[in-house]
Design a protein around this motif. Structure first.
Motif, mmCIF file in Angstrom:
data_model
loop_
_atom_site.group_PDB
_atom_site.id
_atom_site.type_symbol
_atom_site.label_atom_id
_atom_site.label_comp_id
_atom_site.label_asym_id
_atom_site.label_seq_id
_atom_site.Cartn_x
_atom_site.Cartn_y
_atom_site.Cartn_z
ATOM 1 N N UNK A 118 0.568 4.596 7.128
ATOM 2 C CA UNK A 118 0.412 3.343 6.389
ATOM 3 C C UNK A 118 1.718 2.553 6.394
ATOM 4 N N UNK A 151 10.687 3.414 -0.529
ATOM 5 C CA UNK A 151 9.662 4.307 -1.061
ATOM 6 C C UNK A 151 9.458 5.546 -0.210
ATOM 7 N N UNK A 181 -0.757 14.357 3.259
ATOM 8 C CA UNK A 181 -0.290 13.183 2.527
ATOM 9 C C UNK A 181 0.903 12.516 3.210
ATOM 10 N N UNK A 212 0.810 -1.219 0.000
ATOM 11 C CA UNK A 212 0.000 0.000 0.000
ATOM 12 C C UNK A 212 0.855 1.287 0.000
ATOM 13 N N UNK A 213 1.923 1.282 0.761
ATOM 14 C CA UNK A 213 2.776 2.476 0.828
ATOM 15 C C UNK A 213 3.325 2.803 -0.557
ATOM 16 N N UNK A 214 3.845 1.784 -1.225
ATOM 17 C CA UNK A 214 4.413 1.981 -2.556
ATOM 18 C C UNK A 214 3.335 2.450 -3.526
ATOM 19 N N UNK A 227 0.473 8.947 -6.425
ATOM 20 C CA UNK A 227 0.570 10.401 -6.294
ATOM 21 C C UNK A 227 1.566 10.976 -7.292
ATOM 22 N N UNK A 240 0.606 4.129 -2.796
ATOM 23 C CA UNK A 240 0.243 5.532 -2.498
ATOM 24 C C UNK A 240 1.240 6.488 -3.123
ATOM 25 N N UNK A 241 2.525 6.207 -2.923
ATOM 26 C CA UNK A 241 3.556 7.130 -3.407
ATOM 27 C C UNK A 241 3.571 7.160 -4.935
ATOM 28 N N UNK A 269 2.035 -1.210 7.667
ATOM 29 C CA UNK A 269 2.531 -2.259 6.758
ATOM 30 C C UNK A 269 3.804 -2.910 7.284
#
Lengths: 125, 183
Positions: free
Chosen positions: B48, B87, B41, A14-16, A22, A18-19, B52
């Protein structure tokens, strides 16, 4: 940079996701998300068209390179497919599967920007 | 409220995170993605990330117990975590992920266990430092505090001008009338 590109982002973390989404939206792309390779393939099977695909490598159900092989086999040869992965060995897997490009994670805006511009120019020409 | 002090504190906390190697340039990329449409953001991504990464670490600990010496499996879990760390720019965590993967490559259980402990420590430290940072930025949000300060300055300036003008009129009024030439 104005763009109406349709981007498919294939990423299970999910983090990847989201980034990257965007980042794509920063370049005014319309972003569709798929959580694994199978969802991505299903998108194409349903008749969806994309200008660019950003695809992670290791995902449940179907990996990125597996999905790329199937997408290309469907005749989707125009779409730019970019493999994005933290796996150092991912480049060979993606390129031999038929991807156009590979970027090691993390993706950066200054790397993504020229890719988007290239797709826009190709589309306009 | 003294927003300028809070902003200085936030800047100092953030600088510390970079100087101590907890964060790298990728975090600035994430910050650059924050805008008026998505004003929180960065914090959302960080929340998150810790959700995670906590889950991935927990899964890995279970795998270490359930699948002894299954270095390929352990490596696969850690690769996912390494990607997430990359990331958002969680640099020290990423380094420990890489160390763990090196130990997998060398098939060293002891090395893997050691790396995992260090990773968990870095995870906890980063979480605590980022929580402190966001707490301070919440108390002194940059745009609002700038607007607030500018508003206060404007009111003060206007008040000063009005008072000065009134004083001037009081002084000039009678004297001005005395020196006015006869029509």
């Amino acid at each position: 940079m104005a763009s109406s590109l349709k981007a498919l982002l294939v990423e299970d973390i999910k983090v990847d996701s989201m980034v990257l989404s965007f980042m794509l939206r920063r370049f005014h792309c319309e972003v569709t998300l798929a959580k694994n390779g199978k969802e991505a393939v299903d998108m194409f099977l349903e008749g969806n068209k994309f200008d660019i695909v950003l695809c992670d490598k290791d995902m449940p159900i179907m990996t990125g390179p597996e999905a790329v092989i199937k997408i290309r086999a469907m005749g989707a040869t125009d779409v730019k497919i970019v493999g994005v992965s933290a796996d150092d060995n991912a480049m060979e897997a993606f390129m031999s599967a038929g991807a156009d490009d590979f970027v090691p994670k993390p993706m950066r805006l200054e790397v993504l920007g020229p890719m988007i511009e290239e797709v826009i120019n190709r589309k306009n020409n | 409220m003294d927003y300028s002090n809070l902003r200085r504190q936030a800047a100092s906390l953030k600088k510390g995170l970079f100087d101590q190697g907890h964060l790298d340039e990728q975090f600035r990329q994430v910050e650059d993605l924050q805008d008026e449409a998505s004003p929180n953001f960065v914090e959302e991504v960080v929340v998150v990330f810790f959700k995670d990464s906590g889950r991935l670490i927990s899964n890995l600990e279970q795998a270490l117990e359930k699948y002894p010496r299954d270095f390929n499996r352990w490596d696969a879990y850690m690769q996912q975590l390494k990607g997430s760390c990359s990331s958002i720019g969680a640099s020290r965590m990423k380094n420990e992920c890489m160390s763990f993967r090196d130990n997998c490559g060398q098939r060293s259980v002891e090395g893997c266990m050691g790396s995992l402990q260090k990773l968990k420590r870095e995870h906890a430290i980063l979480r605590q430092k980022l929580e402190s940072y966001f707490q301070v930025t919440l108390e002194a949000p940059p745009c609002q505090s700038w607007c607030h300060d500018r508003w206060i300055i404007s009111i003060n300036l206007l008040t000063d001008v009005c008072m000065f003008t009134m004083q001037l009129l009081r002084q000039v009024g009678p004297a001005g009338a005395a020196t006015r030439p006869a029509m």
